[in-house]
Design a protein around this motif. Sequence first.
Motif, PDB file in Angstrom:
ATOM      1  N   GLU A 112       0.724  -7.526 -10.964  1.00  0.00           N
ATOM      2  CA  GLU A 112      -0.263  -8.192 -12.127  1.00  0.00           C
ATOM      3  C   GLU A 112      -1.558  -7.728 -12.442  1.00  0.00           C
ATOM      4  OE1 GLU A 112       1.438 -10.646 -13.508  1.00  0.00           O
ATOM      5  OE2 GLU A 112       2.751 -10.374 -12.137  1.00  0.00           O
ATOM      6  N   VAL A 113      -1.802  -6.357 -11.781  1.00  0.00           N
ATOM      7  CA  VAL A 113      -2.881  -5.771 -12.054  1.00  0.00           C
ATOM      8  C   VAL A 113      -3.277  -5.238 -13.271  1.00  0.00           C
ATOM      9  CG1 VAL A 113      -4.534  -4.113 -10.889  1.00  0.00           C
ATOM     10  CG2 VAL A 113      -2.683  -5.128  -9.447  1.00  0.00           C
ATOM     11  N   ILE A 114      -4.392  -5.035 -13.766  1.00  0.00           N
ATOM     12  CA  ILE A 114      -4.821  -4.607 -15.023  1.00  0.00           C
ATOM     13  C   ILE A 114      -4.505  -2.958 -15.032  1.00  0.00           C
ATOM     14  CG2 ILE A 114      -6.681  -3.947 -16.672  1.00  0.00           C
ATOM     15  CD1 ILE A 114      -8.513  -5.795 -14.881  1.00  0.00           C
ATOM     16  N   ASN A 174       0.952  -1.188  -0.120  1.00  0.00           N
ATOM     17  CA  ASN A 174       0.065  -0.043   0.049  1.00  0.00           C
ATOM     18  C   ASN A 174       0.739   1.262   0.021  1.00  0.00           C
ATOM     19  OD1 ASN A 174       0.776  -0.208   2.626  1.00  0.00           O
ATOM     20  ND2 ASN A 174      -1.194  -0.603   3.579  1.00  0.00           N
ATOM     21  N   PHE A 175       2.092   1.046  -0.344  1.00  0.00           N
ATOM     22  CA  PHE A 175       3.121   2.144  -0.756  1.00  0.00           C
ATOM     23  C   PHE A 175       3.696   2.024  -2.174  1.00  0.00           C
ATOM     24  CE2 PHE A 175       6.650  -0.268   0.903  1.00  0.00           C
ATOM     25  CZ  PHE A 175       5.886  -0.930   1.996  1.00  0.00           C
ATOM     26  N   ALA A 176       4.316   3.329  -2.511  1.00  0.00           N
ATOM     27  CA  ALA A 176       5.053   2.859  -3.884  1.00  0.00           C
ATOM     28  C   ALA A 176       6.405   2.575  -3.428  1.00  0.00           C
ATOM     29  CB  ALA A 176       4.825   4.136  -4.727  1.00  0.00           C
ATOM     30  N   THR A 186     -11.308 -10.235  12.183  1.00  0.00           N
ATOM     31  CA  THR A 186     -10.000 -10.761  12.853  1.00  0.00           C
ATOM     32  C   THR A 186      -8.811  -9.703  12.112  1.00  0.00           C
ATOM     33  OG1 THR A 186     -10.824 -12.686  13.448  1.00  0.00           O
ATOM     34  CG2 THR A 186      -8.288 -12.325  14.048  1.00  0.00           C
ATOM     35  N   PHE A 187      -8.784 -10.166  10.720  1.00  0.00           N
ATOM     36  CA  PHE A 187      -7.672  -9.376   9.926  1.00  0.00           C
ATOM     37  C   PHE A 187      -8.373  -9.329   8.463  1.00  0.00           C
ATOM     38  CE2 PHE A 187      -5.786 -13.618  10.436  1.00  0.00           C
ATOM     39  CZ  PHE A 187      -5.510 -13.565   9.008  1.00  0.00           C
ATOM     40  N   VAL A 188      -7.734  -8.432   7.665  1.00  0.00           N
ATOM     41  CA  VAL A 188      -8.125  -8.231   6.550  1.00  0.00           C
ATOM     42  C   VAL A 188      -6.906  -8.475   5.656  1.00  0.00           C
ATOM     43  CG1 VAL A 188      -8.637  -6.522   4.665  1.00  0.00           C
ATOM     44  CG2 VAL A 188      -9.840  -6.554   6.691  1.00  0.00           C
ATOM     45  N   VAL A 189      -7.107  -9.429   4.561  1.00  0.00           N
ATOM     46  CA  VAL A 189      -5.935  -9.617   3.738  1.00  0.00           C
ATOM     47  C   VAL A 189      -5.976  -8.669   2.486  1.00  0.00           C
ATOM     48  CG1 VAL A 189      -4.467 -11.223   2.336  1.00  0.00           C
ATOM     49  CG2 VAL A 189      -5.867 -11.797   4.461  1.00  0.00           C
ATOM     50  N   ALA A 190      -5.143  -7.754   2.224  1.00  0.00           N
ATOM     51  CA  ALA A 190      -5.342  -6.625   1.152  1.00  0.00           C
ATOM     52  C   ALA A 190      -4.369  -6.796   0.074  1.00  0.00           C
ATOM     53  CB  ALA A 190      -5.242  -5.499   1.712  1.00  0.00           C
ATOM     54  N   GLY A 191      -4.930  -6.917  -1.082  1.00  0.00           N
ATOM     55  CA  GLY A 191      -3.985  -6.867  -2.284  1.00  0.00           C
ATOM     56  C   GLY A 191      -3.861  -5.459  -3.060  1.00  0.00           C
ATOM     57  N   ALA A 192      -3.579  -5.448  -4.359  1.00  0.00           N
ATOM     58  CA  ALA A 192      -3.750  -4.299  -4.996  1.00  0.00           C
ATOM     59  C   ALA A 192      -5.222  -3.779  -5.210  1.00  0.00           C
ATOM     60  CB  ALA A 192      -2.932  -4.363  -6.162  1.00  0.00           C
ATOM     61  N   ASP A 193      -5.253  -2.366  -5.524  1.00  0.00           N
ATOM     62  CA  ASP A 193      -6.665  -1.864  -5.545  1.00  0.00           C
ATOM     63  C   ASP A 193      -7.760  -2.519  -4.430  1.00  0.00           C
ATOM     64  OD1 ASP A 193      -5.903  -0.164  -7.678  1.00  0.00           O
ATOM     65  OD2 ASP A 193      -5.931  -1.779  -9.139  1.00  0.00           O
ATOM     66  N   PRO A 194      -7.287  -2.148  -3.293  1.00  0.00           N
ATOM     67  CA  PRO A 194      -8.226  -2.967  -2.242  1.00  0.00           C
ATOM     68  C   PRO A 194      -9.767  -2.176  -2.077  1.00  0.00           C
ATOM     69  CG  PRO A 194      -6.495  -1.741  -0.964  1.00  0.00           C
ATOM     70  CD  PRO A 194      -6.134  -1.469  -2.551  1.00  0.00           C
ATOM     71  N   GLY A 195      -9.895  -0.953  -2.240  1.00  0.00           N
ATOM     72  CA  GLY A 195     -11.009  -0.256  -2.396  1.00  0.00           C
ATOM     73  C   GLY A 195     -11.727  -0.173  -0.918  1.00  0.00           C
ATOM     74  N   SER A 196     -13.078  -0.090  -0.767  1.00  0.00           N
ATOM     75  CA  SER A 196     -13.775   0.411   0.307  1.00  0.00           C
ATOM     76  C   SER A 196     -13.569  -0.556   1.557  1.00  0.00           C
ATOM     77  CB  SER A 196     -15.023   0.349   0.364  1.00  0.00           C
ATOM     78  OG  SER A 196     -15.894  -0.730  -0.127  1.00  0.00           O
ATOM     79  N   LYS A 197     -13.307  -1.827   1.394  1.00  0.00           N
ATOM     80  CA  LYS A 197     -13.138  -2.803   2.617  1.00  0.00           C
ATOM     81  C   LYS A 197     -11.683  -2.308   3.374  1.00  0.00           C
ATOM     82  CE  LYS A 197     -15.189  -6.356   0.131  1.00  0.00           C
ATOM     83  NZ  LYS A 197     -15.176  -7.711  -0.178  1.00  0.00           N
ATOM     84  N   PHE A 198     -10.843  -1.723   2.593  1.00  0.00           N
ATOM     85  CA  PHE A 198      -9.604  -1.761   3.011  1.00  0.00           C
ATOM     86  C   PHE A 198      -9.853  -0.371   4.073  1.00  0.00           C
ATOM     87  CE2 PHE A 198      -5.601   0.782   2.778  1.00  0.00           C
ATOM     88  CZ  PHE A 198      -4.451  -0.270   2.872  1.00  0.00           C
ATOM     89  N   ALA A 199     -10.454   0.782   3.380  1.00  0.00           N
ATOM     90  CA  ALA A 199     -10.871   1.952   4.150  1.00  0.00           C
ATOM     91  C   ALA A 199     -11.598   1.640   5.374  1.00  0.00           C
ATOM     92  CB  ALA A 199     -11.500   2.952   3.286  1.00  0.00           C
ATOM     93  N   GLY A 257      -8.886  -6.731  -2.716  1.00  0.00           N
ATOM     94  CA  GLY A 257      -8.037  -6.411  -3.574  1.00  0.00           C
ATOM     95  C   GLY A 257      -7.564  -7.861  -4.470  1.00  0.00           C
ATOM     96  N   SER A 258      -6.500  -7.600  -5.315  1.00  0.00           N
ATOM     97  CA  SER A 258      -6.197  -8.570  -6.160  1.00  0.00           C
ATOM     98  C   SER A 258      -4.515  -8.988  -5.539  1.00  0.00           C
ATOM     99  CB  SER A 258      -6.002  -8.487  -7.495  1.00  0.00           C
ATOM    100  OG  SER A 258      -5.661  -7.127  -7.836  1.00  0.00           O
TER     101      SER A 258
END
Length: 438
Positions: free
Chosen positions: A149-151, A47-49, A403-416, A373-374
Amino acid sequence: FKTQWELLAALESWGIPVAPHRKRCHTLKEVHAWAHKIEHNIRGSLNFAIDGGVVKVDSLRLQEELGVVGGRDPRWAIARKFAPDIAETQLLRIRVNVGRTGAVNPYAELEPVEVGGVIVKLATLHNADLVAKKDLREGDWVQVKRAGEVIPQIIAPIPEKTANRDKVLKPWKMPTHCPSCGTPLEREEGEAAIYCPNVRCPGRQLEGLVHFASREAMDIRGLSYSRIAQLIDAKLVTDPGDLYCLTVDQLLKLDGFAQKGATGLIAAIETSKAQPLSRLLNALGVRHVGTIAAQLLARHFGTMDALLKATARDIGGVRGIGTIIAEGVAGYFRDPSARALIGKLSENGLTLEEPRPAATFGELSGKTVVVTGSLPTLTRTKATELIESAGARVTSSVSKSTTFVVAGADPGSKFAKAKELGVEIIDEAELLRRVGRE
Ligand SMILES: [Zn+2]
């Protein structure tokens, strides 16, 4: 401390944040393998570049001996840069595509450009609102981003690169009719997506079958996008039920099919009949029903028959299923053409049942996990299977009991939402560690 590695481990044990993807390498080859993995599998999920990593000599004694040039450039540390993941190119055309649920979404055709080591020609534009918000116009210069691997995505136009842009380039307008069947498009209130309401729309059929056969759904090997388009053109297939009526002889009459390929494809279709109900529910492409909702429904109802008898209220009563999904599912199964399709699948010997999950204890026993996210290497289905086999429950929305969230690229509103509620967020690598896979 004697080494950089020990120093990092100590910092971590004291709760000071350190980079989680570090690796102790013994040869230059290992360094390159590590860099390749970070660049192509991990970078997209951070989640950082990042534009690279740093390779350091491990021994602190050697570090001292090597010294620092001019007081600022250590000889014992060197940057290992990755290919840049943002590029500028021209947006040639904005086209629209009909998805399997009938959603009509714009995408961009680009002047081919290299981004992050890959040639990019197409980019997603999500929906018409986003095109309007970014004021993207055909002919614009744009910044393109590709991570992992994201579009690829368009970050923004670069209006100053086009002289007299306002005169030369016209603002883009979403078509009012379906590009595939010509039916007037509809927009549901409060939704960004625009739909083609025609269930017999050829665009929907193609995308629907592609989704049906995909790895996340029925996983029919060899049934590619172009093969499906070919089967539709030959009028052999209009819905998923038709796949199960195909014969080797029919395929042999088509271009590009030899005996081996035809037999292989029919065998793969045959094998998919044993897929559990959860995969079939995902494969059918019911609006709002993805991998997780499909698994919750399949596990709760156990058989397709039980689900067909359920009311929207029954379905909404399933833990983890909200009203929108419940209405969507009930609405889908009320449709006579959907009922006919289920009948056809049943006649052809598909399983239509969900086996009971075996694991009730494991590394994640009693935990509730959300995936968003992917992920760099795991598909959504695989990740869910992995988490569940470790004893945890996978749900589709984040709440205080997550308990926890597994986040990939472009995670969207669940991440927030997770950030807002202070729920722990981890990446795929950490998930694999927790389920004991790495
Ligand atoms: Zn259409």
